[in-house]
Design an enzyme around this catalytic site. Structure first.
Site, PDB file in Angstrom:
ATOM      1  NE  ARG A  84     -77.823   2.849 -91.216  1.00  0.00           N
ATOM      2  CZ  ARG A  84     -77.212   2.414 -92.318  1.00  0.00           C
ATOM      3  NH1 ARG A  84     -77.890   2.312 -93.459  1.00  0.00           N
ATOM      4  NH2 ARG A  84     -75.936   2.084 -92.306  1.00  0.00           N
ATOM      5  CE  LYS A 124     -75.198  -1.432 -90.826  1.00  0.00           C
ATOM      6  NZ  LYS A 124     -75.717  -2.135 -92.008  1.00  0.00           N
ATOM      7  CD  GLU A 149     -82.407  -5.400 -96.064  1.00  0.00           C
ATOM      8  OE1 GLU A 149     -81.429  -4.780 -96.512  1.00  0.00           O
ATOM      9  OE2 GLU A 149     -82.907  -5.155 -94.956  1.00  0.00           O
TER      10      GLU A 149
HETATM   11  C1  LIG Z   1     -76.092  -1.957 -93.308  1.00  0.00           C
HETATM   12  C2  LIG Z   1     -77.128  -2.692 -94.062  1.00  0.00           C
HETATM   13  C3  LIG Z   1     -77.424  -2.410 -95.408  1.00  0.00           C
HETATM   14  C4  LIG Z   1     -76.638  -1.421 -96.233  1.00  0.00           C
HETATM   15  O1  LIG Z   1     -76.692  -0.108 -95.757  1.00  0.00           O
HETATM   16  P1  LIG Z   1     -75.612   0.962 -96.242  1.00  0.00           P
HETATM   17  O2  LIG Z   1     -75.923   2.168 -95.426  1.00  0.00           O
HETATM   18  O3  LIG Z   1     -75.814   1.183 -97.678  1.00  0.00           O
HETATM   19  O4  LIG Z   1     -74.287   0.371 -95.943  1.00  0.00           O
HETATM   20  C5  LIG Z   1     -78.454  -3.094 -96.004  1.00  0.00           C
HETATM   21  N1  LIG Z   1     -79.169  -4.037 -95.345  1.00  0.00           N
HETATM   22  C6  LIG Z   1     -78.910  -4.340 -94.061  1.00  0.00           C
HETATM   23  C7  LIG Z   1     -79.730  -5.382 -93.395  1.00  0.00           C
HETATM   24  C8  LIG Z   1     -77.884  -3.684 -93.374  1.00  0.00           C
HETATM   25  O5  LIG Z   1     -77.632  -4.003 -92.103  1.00  0.00           O
END
Ligand SMILES: *Cc1c(COP(=O)(O)O)cnc(C)c1O
Length: 339
Positions: free
Chosen positions: A80, A183, A219
């Protein structure tokens, strides 16, 4: 060593012994370096400071009843971070080197991995920044990758308890074809104002809708959304949602438990049909949702009448935690056990 009150820890930063660093110069990555400093020296014109060339990851290590330390799905985080790098034109950090750096950071800070009984864990934070001096808007030529760790407390200090969420139609976290699916720090900067409003009003977080039509669920600020109805686990499919590794793991476990799994656009109106709803991510695994208020539409959706989490959320949460702590078989090869 100083006495740490493991179960009293919050989700904050605590100094540990070492961090791991790696520099990208002259078109290639160097060797991993171990540092005991909490600081870095940065050029004042670094692209990370001006143009947001920054990506990060978050994962955890857990100490089991057997005393062994387990790291959860770190390869997925490595992949990722590469995808995030492609999204903002940064040098991609090699997957194997990422895994090596994470193992190194955890191994050298073993004394900070909380004991099994505490319910706490070691949070691992890899990050990647553009470091070369640039005033014109161009990608950096040099990069710095860092992994540091910090012990964090159990997310649910008062039990696995549902909390309220807020829809704020006048704020967006990410554009439909923007950077919502990677991210990067910029997405978090964009979400701070709405998040602050929600907190002040007593909500855990904002539940974002799709930015274009405000018709579908995207989300929750830092976590994905899921709903449960008719023995089905339903989670939004959207270009502006960050692909959560926790969410993907829960989909696998839901299928394992005989539930149906649907990843598709989820209209806001469908909230009225869900028996349970939750936010999911590394920090909490599942944060059950008590209620979602949509004040601009004068609507409120309730998912728990007695203030406790629903049975499907509970089962999914228990199963994932059991894999992470080594209490149940790691059937999918998600866990790396430290030697
Ligand atoms: C990191 C993150 C998540 C959760 O991802 P995980 O891999 O499950 O920790 C969800 N939404 C956003 C915007 C994120 O930055």
């Amino acid at each position: 060593m100083e006495n740490i009150n493991w179960s009293g820890l919050s989700f904050g930063y605590m100094k540990t012994d070492y961090n791991v660093r790696c520099y990208y110069r002259d078109g290639k990555w160097g060797e991993l370096e171990i540092s005991d400093s909490e600081s870095i020296t940065l050029h004042i014109a670094s692209t990370c400071l001006h143009y947001g060339q920054e990506a990060f990851e978050g994962l955890k290590a857990f100490k089991g009843r057997d005393g062994k330390i387990r790291i959860f799905r770190m390869r997925e985080n490595a992949l990722r971070m590469q995808s995030s790098s492609r999204g903002i034109l940064m040098a991609e950090f090699p997957v194997e080197l990422f895994e090596e750096a994470v193992i190194e950071a955890v191994s050298r800070n073993r004394r900070f991995v909380p004991p099994y009984e505490s319910g706490a864990s070691l949070y691992i934070r890899p990050l990647l920044i553009g470091t070369s001096a640039q005033v014109g808007v161009n990608p950096s030529k040099e990069y710095l990758f860092i992994v540091f760790v910090t012990p964090v407390g159990p997310y649910f200090k008062t039990g696995f308890k549902p909390t309220p969420y807020l829809i704020l139609r006048s704020y967006d976290r990410a554009a439909p074809q923007g950077t919502g699916n990677i991210k990067v720090g910029g997405n978090y900067a964009a979400s701070l104002v709405a998040g602050e409003i929600a907190h002040q009003k007593g909500y855990s977080a904002v539940l974002y809708l799709d930015s274009k039509e405000k018709k579908y669920i995207d989300e929750c600020g830092p976590a994905n959304f899921f709903g449960i109805k008719n023995n089905t686990y339903i989670t939004p499919d959207s270009n502006s949602v960050l692909p959560s590794i926790t969410n993907r793991s829960l989909m696998t476990l839901a299928e394992e438990m005989g539930m149906k799994v649907e990843r598709r656009p989820v209209p806001v109106s469908e909230l009225a049909e869900f028996e349970e709803a939750g936010a999911c991510g590394t920090a909490a695994v599942i944060s059950p949702i008590l209620r979602i208020d949509d004040p601009e539409e004068n609507k409120s959706y309730v998912f728990s009448k007695d203030g406790t989490a629903g049975p499907a959320s509970r089962r999914l949460y228990d199963r994932l935690r059991a894999i992470q702590y080594g209490d149940q078989e790691d059937r999918y090869g998600w866990v790396t056990v430290l030697q």
